[in-house]
Design an enzyme around this catalytic site. Sequence first.
Site, PDB file in Angstrom:
ATOM      1  N   ASP A 357     -10.904  -2.139  13.992  1.00  0.00           N
ATOM      2  CA  ASP A 357     -10.038  -0.984  14.199  1.00  0.00           C
ATOM      3  C   ASP A 357     -10.900   0.261  13.986  1.00  0.00           C
ATOM      4  OD1 ASP A 357      -7.634   0.628  14.328  1.00  0.00           O
ATOM      5  OD2 ASP A 357      -7.799   0.800  12.154  1.00  0.00           O
ATOM      6  N   ASP A 572      -7.102  -1.811   8.801  1.00  0.00           N
ATOM      7  CA  ASP A 572      -6.507  -1.285   7.564  1.00  0.00           C
ATOM      8  C   ASP A 572      -5.055  -0.866   7.712  1.00  0.00           C
ATOM      9  OD1 ASP A 572      -6.999   1.052   9.166  1.00  0.00           O
ATOM     10  OD2 ASP A 572      -6.784   2.245   7.337  1.00  0.00           O
TER      11      ASP A 572
END
Length: 685
Positions: A357, A572
């Site tokens: 990400d 996250d």
Amino acid sequence: MKESHMAHHHDIKGEKEFKDLQIKLIASSILSFFLVIGSMIPFAPSFLKNKYLLLLLATPVQFWAGWSYYRLAWQGLKKGTTNMFTLIALGTSVAYFYSLIVVLFEGWFIKFGLPTHLYFEASSTIITFILLGNFLETRAKGHASLAIKELIGLQPQRARVLRENEWTKIPVKDVVVGEIILIKPGEKIPVDGLIIEGDSAVDESMVTGESMPVTKKGGDKVIGASVNVTGAFQMKATKVGAHTMLAQIIDLVKRAQSSKAPIQNLVDVISSYFVPVVIGIAVVAGVIWGFFGPEPKVLYALLGVVSVLIIACPCALGLATPTSIVVAVGRGAKEGILVKDAKVFQLAKNIDVVMFDKTGTLTSGQQEVKSFVFEESLEELFNQISWPIPEGVSAKKFASAIILSVEHLSNHPISQAVVRFLKENKMVLEPKNFNALSGLGISANIQGHDILIGSRQLMEQYNVDLTIEAQSCNINWSKEARTVSFVSFDNKIVAFFCLADTIRPEAPAAIAKLKQMGVETVLVTGDNEASARWVAKKVGIDRFFAKILPEEKEEYVGKLRSEDFVVAMVGDGINDAPALASADVGIAIGSGTDVAIESAEVALLRPDISLVAKVIHLSSHTMKNIKQNLFWAFGYNILLVPVAAGVLYPLFGIILNPMLAGAAMSFSSLSVVLNSLRLRFVSLE
């Protein structure tokens, strides 16, 4: 409601099973402790050496704590297969029942000169160590339900809806499609919908990964569980209940966590061959002793069978995997790596692709001012708008104080970044008529002068002309995916600045390390393409995908896995949860959301992606260590099985005493423990 009730019932059942396992582990550990002292410590209290007390201590461990292993062994036999549980049930039963016969007929054994050694401690410790392994595995699996609970907790419990011309707060579950909902600044959006009145900036980063709040106006879609940052607005509910994006993310996480195919247990593979061979040797030994052995033939035949089965008893096998796992988990924690599922150690060493990400993973997730430029003719500009600079104060310091005083009144991420950048300035001014202009910027009035801070669109709306330098910087900074803002006093450009999410300092080296290891790296983000391209270039990632929704991230993971790639996902945010759960190895940044951390098998205790390579190295070392342990667990036993069967008796008259069989078992267990401890000192570089 039915699904919720079923899920609740499943949680209660799972918690009960976990508590039952915990109670069994504690009880069997205590009982085994006293059994070991009584059986193996020469100077132990005499009452602990009493054979009837040892029988009393061993019986609940064998048939209460270890009952599930009998059941699992029986299930395997019904299918025509043998596994680790077959060996556990067989080995512990032989040790227990042989010891029981010795207790009951000790005089008979003494009469014929047969050994009277008891093996209650062996059967109990085997069961206890296997229980420990099951406990660690069950505890890891429990994190899956925690992830779902965290996701459900993100949704607001109540919504303010328009009913009978009045705003009424109702439970979110009672909202129906088409209802009008009022959202105030700072509130979470309860369901998916369309804005019908008002505008605002909405923080969707937890759901989509977009690093900056997104401007929303009439007709724009808004996502449930995202946060309204600035203005108030009214929205029409378009998706409620199980149809919202948050509900779909929850469903994706559930499906991903349950769809993972179990990894074939290496111990089961070995046991499937080892168990039939051992049983065959024991039977052959018993038959040979029964026909050709000395008198009493029946007892010598029984002794041969027992010796073979005890020597093959999987005491070290019970230690082989759990001890390596426990030491490896501790070694990882020392490095800042929390491994929550033992499967990681089997999979991570084979990782082919790592998907990252962007926001909060490769970047810090916090906007920072990268450049702040004041116009050169600042003093002249103050003269033009008739705004006197206080005596003893420079034009830059005064302008900074004005900007800081206005930005202090806004909670927008850009304003907060500017406040951090200008915090050294201690001058305080009192703005009036402060106004947050949704999606554009902010305005205020200080000492009768109009202040505008915001986007180029805001400047154009108020007919503020950009200087040549400001226009040039705007073009260059935009190419670098930076957010550009302008400051005007009385419609005159005073300053301009840009912000960007900061690349984590260790990211380029971490990506280079993975490439050196032959691992492909990919960037997947919900952010815009320019930002994704800039970050990918900075950290050295060749492939990137932008504007990716949570379900699309999971689809990318699934596609790669279907092509036989072993895939790790590093993220996250909530939007990463489905991909983290569906990847072979999910790695969550410890500073991220609880949902991401609970969905992943690995949590990095500090936001340092260089730890990803260490996860792979730790996996490789651990699997080597487990295989070495399995060699020690079986090696001595396999060598001594023929001796236990009596192959040395015709030549040397040697019969392996069951006590020596137990000693060999203990020696292999000690070898396993010492070998596992080596993991504490291996290099993960």
